[in-house]
Every structure is written in structure tokens, then in C-alpha cells.
Design an enzyme around this catalytic site. Structure first.
Site, PDB file in Angstrom:
ATOM      1  N   HIS A  37      33.726  73.029  62.645  1.00 36.32           N
ATOM      2  CA  HIS A  37      33.111  74.212  63.807  1.00 36.32           C
ATOM      3  C   HIS A  37      32.061  74.672  63.333  1.00 36.32           C
ATOM      4  O   HIS A  37      31.773  74.962  62.502  1.00 36.32           O
ATOM      5  CB  HIS A  37      33.860  75.980  63.352  1.00 36.32           C
ATOM      6  CG  HIS A  37      34.385  76.360  64.893  1.00 36.32           C
ATOM      7  ND1 HIS A  37      33.071  76.744  65.632  1.00 36.32           N
ATOM      8  CD2 HIS A  37      35.160  77.385  65.080  1.00 36.32           C
ATOM      9  CE1 HIS A  37      33.973  77.433  66.490  1.00 36.32           C
ATOM     10  NE2 HIS A  37      34.598  78.328  65.853  1.00 36.32           N
ATOM     11  N   HIS A  53      39.454  74.227  72.722  1.00 34.45           N
ATOM     12  CA  HIS A  53      38.250  74.691  71.283  1.00 34.45           C
ATOM     13  C   HIS A  53      39.385  74.462  69.684  1.00 34.45           C
ATOM     14  O   HIS A  53      38.274  73.970  69.029  1.00 34.45           O
ATOM     15  CB  HIS A  53      38.523  76.231  71.359  1.00 34.45           C
ATOM     16  CG  HIS A  53      37.712  77.271  70.354  1.00 34.45           C
ATOM     17  ND1 HIS A  53      36.503  77.527  70.550  1.00 34.45           N
ATOM     18  CD2 HIS A  53      38.649  78.267  69.847  1.00 34.45           C
ATOM     19  CE1 HIS A  53      36.355  77.511  69.397  1.00 34.45           C
ATOM     20  NE2 HIS A  53      37.489  78.635  68.689  1.00 34.45           N
ATOM     21  N   CYS A 100      30.886  81.821  69.666  1.00 36.67           N
ATOM     22  CA  CYS A 100      31.419  80.343  69.578  1.00 36.67           C
ATOM     23  C   CYS A 100      31.645  79.452  71.177  1.00 36.67           C
ATOM     24  O   CYS A 100      31.639  79.409  70.818  1.00 36.67           O
ATOM     25  CB  CYS A 100      33.375  80.269  68.784  1.00 36.67           C
ATOM     26  SG  CYS A 100      33.363  80.430  66.949  1.00 36.67           S
TER      27      CYS A 100
END
Length: 634
Positions: free
Chosen positions: A472, A434, A281
Site C-alpha cells: 500500500h 482497493h 489513500c
């Protein structure tokens, strides 16, 4: 003396719409925008979503009635709001209540009998199972008899536990914008997103190419999940099980590096440096670090950095769901305490949450070194000075967060202190966290940020998390964060985490400021820290400087006279960029897709001991002097 990588263009598409000129950012903070900006962004989304048409500079309803921006807001705003950002998965992707499945069915013949059916001989399995027998039947078919128990897989459907995702605005299909036949969705998105970033610079691409050597342009991009739909690895892996043939395109188009390759081959025509660095990620920040390195070292002068990810597929959802990583319908029901789930609030960073929300996104930024940006009159939206990457050391769970993020965040803050000073970091910096929306993330990331804030004497450190809006997007996630940060630099608004009622009790926030409302800053914010935490121990934190700080640095390095000349030249660039934006708002996205055009004649390449001349490029590739190891040789 290192060259400064400055951001001279940015663009792409995610659940908030088109990113260039901050339209995606405006959608996220739409309640905080002035009427003109709000209506302009809503009108652009209405055109993207095919709710209205644009002809001759006018907006028209389906029946041809002229519409003003005020009319569009009044008539379509609620529909636009419902069809952007995170929401229930829409049927053009899949039906989350009825996903195609194979159910195992065991059949046994009745005692003393056989199971029989007719079929074409071409349809029979090879070799024929031992407990099957065939006999001729009419019309060229055969009668098949099965004498023992056998197993069949039959079509079936079942509901997914996960029913929300960050999807492109309803009605916007990137594959409709150019000849995209056989292209996986992630590659379609990379073409249109890279085009948007290039067009946003306001400088013709050929002008940029003519001002650098052929190998001084670089592209760093890719995806972490590869291209998993039917036109890529998904179709490749499923073909044999479905009785289909593998195509010649599915394997190469499935590569995770193919977004990079498409940009080089069909958008830019670049012969420069290229690469696809993956780090779960944190992938965008890994590629951004490479872009920073090649500019500061002088290896490249122009770099396109970005990622493209299209994971809204049953296999991806099932895979992440099996890990317990995604927000499920039942989990959201338990949090909300009601049966009717609001899927628009599925992603809840730093609040009561139950998992992250998958999203599709493709985002790109255009970097230049400071000298080239001044020479071309490029509009500077910020500067990127560092990305720090660290692993977690020994691990138990490969997907669990670890200590590496302490190192990256601390080093990023220390780096910024050396550039802009401790006072600026303490009073004019913010964090794009994040903020994945998992219970583990809200505790571990907030503790990291809180402890680093304490170490550097930061109080009330503003923290936001863009995944609350767009979900995401895996490889592209930190690009979503960066482009949102540019919006904050532009408008002075820090997006609130509006999908949560309050910050969860277990979040560490003694020195943090986390709000569920948009925060308008009294003083300009000058530094943003982009934080990313990925499965496997892939931690990265980046430092982004505001355009005000970047311009201050350029003025000091190049002098007031050179900067004044740059400012004058920049007006032309801004005018060209605004003209593109206005055309894009009218639906003319001017996609660059040069398939089979301007091919380089390899036989016309001229190679000498001093340089290489490549047809189509105005400057030769001059070999650089290499004195790196001169002290080690006689």
C-alpha cells in the site's frame, strides 16, 4: 463536445520495478509470461539491481563473462524474485529488529553525595538546571555535580512489530541516477518516475511543448505523508531534539506538494497549471479527476498526473501500527499457524489477513486530448473518462470505511454503461479493488462491489488487488492499480491474488470472481474500474477504457482518413519508445534533471491585450474567450 483524455505514456517505480512498457506488470504475473517477455523483464531488473552490467548491448556478469537472457534467468531469477515485491524490510531502510530509540533513565545520587562528570562548557544546557553546579577542571573542561534526581534520555534499540514493506528492488537507488544531494527520497523518486513516463511516450518533450500554448500543460501530483526522512520534515522535526541545526532545505523540501514542484521546475520546465490535491489513500484518483476535468473542458491539452510516496520510516510504521492498521509479525504468525513468517505474503487482500503493508512507489501517467494525440501520432494505452469522489457523511471512527464508496462505485459503473453499453460492462469489465488487506476492507469493499454488481446485472465480475504484490503506497496506491490495469489491457491477464490460499469466508462474492491464480481472459477486457478508499471518508472510483475502445471512439470522431494517417505516424512514435525501453533495460534511464538551466528572463516576457509571449515557448499564450456568464450580463 468534450475532449477525450487518453493515456499516451506511463512510467515509474515500485516494488515490482520499472512500470513503463509494462515491466512492473510483467514482474507481477511473471509465471504467466512467455519466455521472451519474462527473460527481458528479468534482465532489466538484474541491471537495475546491479546484479549484472550492460555494456555495448551485452549483459555481463561481475567477472565480465557475457550473459544471455537465458543465463540471467537461470543464474539470478530466484535472487530477483526474493528482492522485489513485498518482503522483509531491508537494512538500507532500517533494521526492524533494532530501531533507534530513546529510553528514559532516571538517576539519583547516593545519599550525601553528588553525581559528577566532566564536560566541555559548550556542551552544557542553557540555562544550567538549578540542581547542577560546576567547577573548573583541567584542559578547559568543567566538573559538573548533580545534587538531586534527574532524567536523561539514552540511546536504545527495540524491535518493531511490523517487519515487512513494499520496497524498490534491492540495489536500485534513485538518488544515484542524478545530482540528488539533500533531496528527500520521495522527491528523488518523483524525478526518475516522471522521467520514465515522459520518455515512454516516444515523443520528444520539446515537440509536445511546441504544439500547445504555454499554459496548456498541467501537472497534478504530490504525497500525503509529505517528505518525512532526514532531508525533509523528519530532519526538521528531529533536529532540536537531537541537538542539530535545521537546514534551509528541510522545510521547503518537506512540502507534500514538492513532487509536483520538482517536476515543473527540474523535469518539464512548465509554466502551466499546477496542483497537489490530497485525499488520503485515494489521492492519485483525486489528481486524476483534476486532470480529466482540465482536458475535457479545454483548459489543458497535456497533463502529467501521478504521486510519489516514500513512507518506509520508523515514524510512519509506528504511527500506522499504533492504529492497528498494519500487518504485524505476530498477526501473520497467527494466520499462518507457524513461527517462521513468510513476509512476502504479508499483504493478503480478500484473504485471511491482519492489516496492510506500507510501500514506496512513484508513478506518473501522461494524458493528452484526443485531437493532439492524433496530430502527434501518440501511442494510446487507454482513456480515462471519469473519477467520482464522495465522502462518508457523519462518522464515528475517522479511519473506518463508510458509505461514500457505494456512491462512487455505482456512479462509475453507471457512467461506463452510458459510454460503452451495459453488455460491455457486464461481460468485459473488471475491478482493480482497493484491497488494502485489512479484515474490515475485505468485508466492506466486497459487499459494495457485490451489491453494485447485482444492481447492474453483472455476474462473475473479475476483481483483482495489486497491493498483494507491491503493498500500500498511500498517495500512489491507485496509480499502482491504474498502471496494472494497462498491463491487463495489453496482455489479457488479470493478476491473481497469489498471497492468499483462499478467499476469506466473510468476503461477499456471490457476483464476484476473485482468484488466487492469474486469469487469462478469453475475450478482451474493455473497461476497468479503479476503486480507492481512504482514511477520513475519502472515496474515489475511476473509469478506464481499453486502447481498443479509445481507438474506436477516435475513429468515429475524427474519421477513417484521419485515423489512418494517425496510425502511420504512430509507427515512428512506437519505434522511438521501443528504443528508449531497450536503453532503459541496459541501465540507461536518461534521467531529466535540469537544475538552473534555461531560466526564463522575466523582463523578456511580452504582454499585450490579446496574448502573452514567454521566452522559450514557440506559441504565445492567447487569452481564451469567456462566455460562461454572457446570459447574465447586458
Amino acid at each position: 463536445m468534450s475532449r477525450l483524455p487518453v493515456i499516451v505514456g506511463f512510467g515509474g517505480y515500485n516494488a515490482a520495478g520499472r512500470s513503463s512498457f509494462h515491466h512492473g506488470f510483467r514482474r507481477m504475473v511473471i509465471e504467466s509470461m512467455d519466455p521472451q517477455a519474462r527473460q527481458e523483464t528479468l534482465a532489466g531488473l538484474a541491471v537495475m539491481m546491479k546484479l549484472v552490467k550492460a555494456e555495448g548491448g551485452r549483459y555481463l556478469a561481475e567477472d565480465g563473462t557475457p550473459l544471455s537472457p537465458e543465463d540471467i534467468e537461470r543464474r539470478y531469477a530466484e535472487r530477483i524474485f526474493a528482492s522485489t515485491l513485498v518482503r522483509r524490510i531491508e537494512p538500507q531502510y532500517l533494521d526492524p529488529d533494532a530501531v533507534h530509540w530513546h529510553k528514559v533513565l532516571e538517576l539519583s545520587p547516593a545519599e550525601g553525595q553528588a553525581l559528577t562528570f566532566k564536560a566541555s562548557p559548550k556542551q552544557l544546557p542553557e540555562p544550567l538546571p538549578a540542581n547542577w553546579s560546576i567547577a573548573p577542571a583541567e584542559d578547559g573542561e568543567v566538573l559538573v555535580s548533580i545534587h538531586e534526581r534527574c532524567e536523561f534520555k539514552v540511546d536504545s534499540y527495540r524491535a518493531l512489530t511490523v517487519k515487512s514493506a513494499g520496497q524498490l528492488p534491492t540495489g536500485f537507488e534513485p538518488g544515484e541516477l542524478y545530482n540528488s544531494r539533500f533531496h528527500p527520497r520521495g522527491l528523488q523518486m518523483s524525478v526518475v518516475a516522471a522521467t520514465d513516463a515522459i520518455r515512454s511516450t516516444g515523443i520528444d518533450w520539446k515537440t509536445i511543448v511546441d504544439n500547445v500554448q504555454p499554459d496548456e500543460i498541467a501537472v497534478f501530483s504530490g504525497s500525503i505523508m509529505s517528505q518525512l526522512d532526514d532531508n525533509g520534515f523528519g530532519g526538521l522535526m528531529q533536529s532540536r531534539l537531537k541537538g542539530h541545526r535545521v537546514s534551509a532545505k528541510q522545510l521547503p523540501l518537506g512540502f507534500n506538494s514538492m513532487p509536483t514542484d520538482f517536476i515543473n521546475a527540474y523535469v518539464l520546465g512548465s509554466v502551466g497549471m499546477t496542483g497537489s490535491i490530497t485525499g488520503a489513500c485515494a489521492t492519485f484518483l483525486y489528481n486524476l479527476q483534476k486532470g480529466i476535468d482540465v482536458i475535457t473542458s479545454g483548459q489543458a491539452r497535456v497533463v502529467i498526473v501521478g504521486n510519489s510516496e516514500a513512507p518506509i520510516l520508523p515514524e510512519c510504521i509506528e504511527g500506522y501500527s499504533a492504529m492497528g492498521a498494519l500487518a504485524t509479525e505476530e498477526g501473520l504468525r497467527l494466520i499462518e499457524g507457524r513461527d517462521d513468517v513468510d513476509f512476502r505474503r504479508a499483504s493478503r487482500p480478500f484473504g485471511e489477513n491482519c492489516g496492510f503493508t506500507l510501500a514506496e512507489s512513484s508513478q506518473y501517467v501522461v494524458l493528452m486530448d484526443d485531437e493532439l494525440a492524433l496530430r502527434l501520432g501518440a501511442d494510446i494505452h487507454g482513456a480515462v473518462t471519469d473519477v467520482f469522489i464522495n465522502a462518508d457523511g457523519f462518522k464515528k471512527s475517522i479511519s473506518a470505511p463508510g458509505p461514500g464508496n457505494y456512491l462512487t462505485v455505482a456512479k462509475a459503473v453507471a457512467s461506463a454503461v452510458q459510454i460503452v453499453g451495459l453488455d460491455t460492462v457486464r461481460h468485459a469489465s473488471f475491478v482493480h479493488a482497493h484491497g488494502s488487506s485489512t479484515p474490515a476492507n475485505r468485508v466492506t469493499e466486497s459487499e459494495i462491489l457485490d451489491r453494485v454488481a447485482s444492481a447492474f446485472g453483472i455476474d462473475g465480475w473479475p476483481v483483482t488487488a495489486v497491493k498483494a504484490y507491491v503493498g500500500h503506497s498511500l498517495a500512489t496506491a491507485s496509480a499502482d492499480q491504474l498502471i496494472s490495469a494497462l498491463g491487463t489491457f495489453k496482455y489479457g491477464i488479470l493478476p491473481g491474488i497469489k498471497t492468499i490460499d483462499k478467499v476469506a469466508d466473510d468476503v461477499h462474492q456471490q457476483r464476484l470472481s476473485i482468484s488466487n491464480r492469474d486469469m487469462r481472459q478469453d475475450k478482451p477486457l474493455e473497461v476497468c474500474f479503479i476503486n480507492s478508499k481512504g482514511f477520513g471518508g475519502n472515496n474515489a472510483s475511476g473509469v478506464v477504457l481499453s486502447p481498443r475502445i479509445a481507438e474506436k471512439m477516435l475513429r468515429k470522431r475524427h474519421g477513417q482518413a484521419a485515423f489512418a494517417a494517425y496510425v502511420e505516424k504512430r509507427e515512428q512514435t512506437r519505434a522511438a519508445a521501443r528504443a528508449y525501453d531497450q536503453r532503459a533495460l541496459q541501465g540507461d534511464l536518461e534521467i531529466i534533471y535540469n537544475f538552473g538551466q534555461d531560466l526564463i528572463d522575466e523582463h523578456a516576457i511580452e504582454v499585450s491585450a490579446e496574448q502573452v509571449t514567454v521566452p522559450g515557448f514557440s506559441q504565445p499564450l492567447v487569452y481564451k474567450k469567456d462566455a460562461r456568464f454572457s446570459d447574465m450580463l447586458d
